[in-house]
Design a protein around this motif. Sequence first.
Motif, mmCIF file in Angstrom:
data_model
loop_
_atom_site.group_PDB
_atom_site.id
_atom_site.type_symbol
_atom_site.label_atom_id
_atom_site.label_comp_id
_atom_site.label_asym_id
_atom_site.label_seq_id
_atom_site.Cartn_x
_atom_site.Cartn_y
_atom_site.Cartn_z
ATOM 1 N N ILE A 73 0.517 -1.673 -0.383
ATOM 2 C CA ILE A 73 0.183 -0.564 -0.290
ATOM 3 C C ILE A 73 1.273 0.975 -0.034
ATOM 4 N N ASP A 74 0.701 1.726 -1.223
ATOM 5 C CA ASP A 74 1.412 2.777 -1.295
ATOM 6 C C ASP A 74 1.715 4.418 -0.641
ATOM 7 N N GLU A 75 1.285 4.494 0.624
ATOM 8 C CA GLU A 75 0.881 5.363 1.084
ATOM 9 C C GLU A 75 1.479 6.326 2.399
ATOM 10 N N ASN A 76 1.411 7.508 3.047
ATOM 11 C CA ASN A 76 1.941 7.866 4.005
ATOM 12 C C ASN A 76 0.973 8.767 5.072
ATOM 13 N N SER A 77 1.649 8.356 6.530
ATOM 14 C CA SER A 77 0.638 9.724 6.807
ATOM 15 C C SER A 77 1.192 9.323 8.325
ATOM 16 N N ILE A 78 0.982 10.270 9.137
ATOM 17 C CA ILE A 78 1.926 10.819 10.054
ATOM 18 C C ILE A 78 0.735 11.141 11.723
ATOM 19 N N TRP A 79 0.704 10.354 12.547
ATOM 20 C CA TRP A 79 -0.110 10.210 13.413
ATOM 21 C C TRP A 79 0.323 10.674 14.541
ATOM 22 N N ARG A 102 -4.544 10.987 13.905
ATOM 23 C CA ARG A 102 -4.074 11.421 11.979
ATOM 24 C C ARG A 102 -4.133 12.677 11.805
ATOM 25 N N VAL A 103 -2.794 13.256 11.116
ATOM 26 C CA VAL A 103 -2.762 14.996 11.216
ATOM 27 C C VAL A 103 -2.254 14.829 10.104
ATOM 28 N N PHE A 104 -1.421 14.002 9.157
ATOM 29 C CA PHE A 104 -1.363 13.824 8.044
ATOM 30 C C PHE A 104 -1.811 12.688 6.870
ATOM 31 N N SER A 105 -2.219 12.441 5.835
ATOM 32 C CA SER A 105 -2.324 11.339 5.131
ATOM 33 C C SER A 105 -1.859 12.189 3.466
ATOM 34 N N THR A 106 -1.499 10.875 3.024
ATOM 35 C CA THR A 106 -1.483 11.566 1.700
ATOM 36 C C THR A 106 -0.608 10.342 0.400
ATOM 37 N N SER A 107 -1.233 9.920 -0.496
ATOM 38 C CA SER A 107 0.111 9.407 -1.045
ATOM 39 C C SER A 107 0.092 9.468 -2.690
ATOM 40 N N SER A 108 0.311 11.022 -2.461
ATOM 41 C CA SER A 108 1.720 11.732 -3.333
ATOM 42 C C SER A 108 1.940 12.908 -3.704
ATOM 43 N N THR A 109 2.175 13.654 -1.209
ATOM 44 C CA THR A 109 2.472 14.732 -1.681
ATOM 45 C C THR A 109 3.697 13.921 -0.639
#
Length: 569
Positions: free
Chosen positions: A532-538, A549-556
């Motif tokens: 799963i190609d996705e980033n997030s910050i928790w 969750r404070v950030f989530s994106t798959s392209s940024t």
Amino acid sequence: MYIVMDRSVIEYSIHKVSSCMLDYPPHNVLVDNPKDHSSRWASATNIGPQYLVLKLNGLAVVKSVTFGKYEKSHVCNLKRFKIYGSVLGDSWILLLQAGLNNDSKPETFNLKYKFNDKEFPFQYIKIKPLLSWGLHFSFSIWFLEFKGVFESTYVNSALESYNTHYHSQATRICLKFLRDNNYLEAFSALQRESEVTLEHPILSELYKDTVIDGLYSEVERKLSLCADDGLFNGAVNAAECRVNFRRLGQTTRPGVRDWHKGQPPYPGARGGHQVVLSSDTQRIYLYGGWSGNAELDDLWAYGIGAREWALLTPSTAELGGPGPRSCHKMCLDEVNHRIFMLGRFVDSSARSDALRSDFWVYSIPEDRWMLLDPDTAACGGPQLVFDHQMCYDSRTQILYVFGGKLVARRDNASVFSGLFRYDCASGTWTRLLSDGEGGLASRTGHCMLYEAETQQLYVLGGQRGKETTNDFLRYSVTSRKLEVLLSGSDSDEPIVGYLVHGGCTHRGCLDPGKREIVIYSGLKRDGSRNKIDENSIWVYRIETNRWSRVFSTSSTHPSGSTTHPSGSS
């Protein structure tokens, strides 16, 4: 004068149940029969809220619960559950959130029975299963025993505290209604007669200045004083975080190739490298890694303020240092300004029994490497290991090493290292736990952080072979007790299924002042093990035990790399 037994067995009956299988009725939990496979309550399904409500023979201050089990491990044992208490069976208070080990040993848990330092009695107990050890299996409870105090004088005193608490709560609701609707005479009369205050006196003053008198300048003055006194710190720390990314420096500088052996004046592309951050000096230190062709042993420092890289050592081996390596680990001693380094990956073709686990320290002021141990295994420490995690307590000068895979010549079998501590003052190693001991399963690709104030380690995610561990753990190095904070697909937590379930190579840092853990997500796979190609910050707040969750994106940015190095701050 009389003596009240602190914990006596409390009798109960079955009051209500969400569902049950015909052969496993709820009254089976009244009898402890571990050799009988059918002596249990089993829910008819694991879909939707499932619960078992018990009615005590009278009001009691319930202090503990014991779960009996079958003589063997069982897929229907409760991996996660919650327990609630109620006086009348209508309004419930959370008493416990925990999980059972999947074994045959009975387990006893202390229940919360004090609220605002006052003991509360209950007559109804609700057990709410959340997750079984078999992911798609229903829930089973084999036996339940409650202990506490049911002596009448003791319980009546607790009931008075309970009633006083809820009478005050009801009075505050009435006071708020009266004030909001401008029934000020009735508001003042009720507050005077009940001796219950609606809120903090400062809030009452601000309400009067704003709503009634319109003294806005006075309101601003008082708010400034409150801010100066730190009265808003709790609310500010509890507020939802916002993410602001800022590029610190270029990763490429076209045309610059004449600095050192044709390399640009910044680290080249690599994987398996390690970094540590010095918050005091605002410098990032980077060591080694795999370039794609060879392992590296260069040491770099990045000045955050100046936004410049400095090559401290192009090759530590030439100076008698650790030499080339990847998948090692480093941690920083902020007090004594030194960096510890342990472990490395060795290709299977080069593994042999002659390999040793060298342990190094780098003095930042002296710009000098020193070999602490040529072989930690010979001194009671870990064998040569890679993909482990390390944390350091500057106050006690203790270093902790957990997990990782042993570099052992065993046909590439997955052999995992346990939990070790290194006392820098005495130079001695101690093994705290072997793999799996005390319920703490070793792993690779995990995140580990240390809170010095409470002397507790936090471990998130990771994997054993092809299976992810799917958990968030807390381990006290003083009491040697392990606590499961999150496991599997706990439906009450938004992070599960996104971050913990199927996740590894997460990286994080811990803010001791705010008692917050910030996690940058790593590699995730779905049920078919597709990436799963996705980033997030928790952000995890320790005091409230809550994730957000404070950030989530798959392209940024930052990009989707899952091989970001582990850091220490």
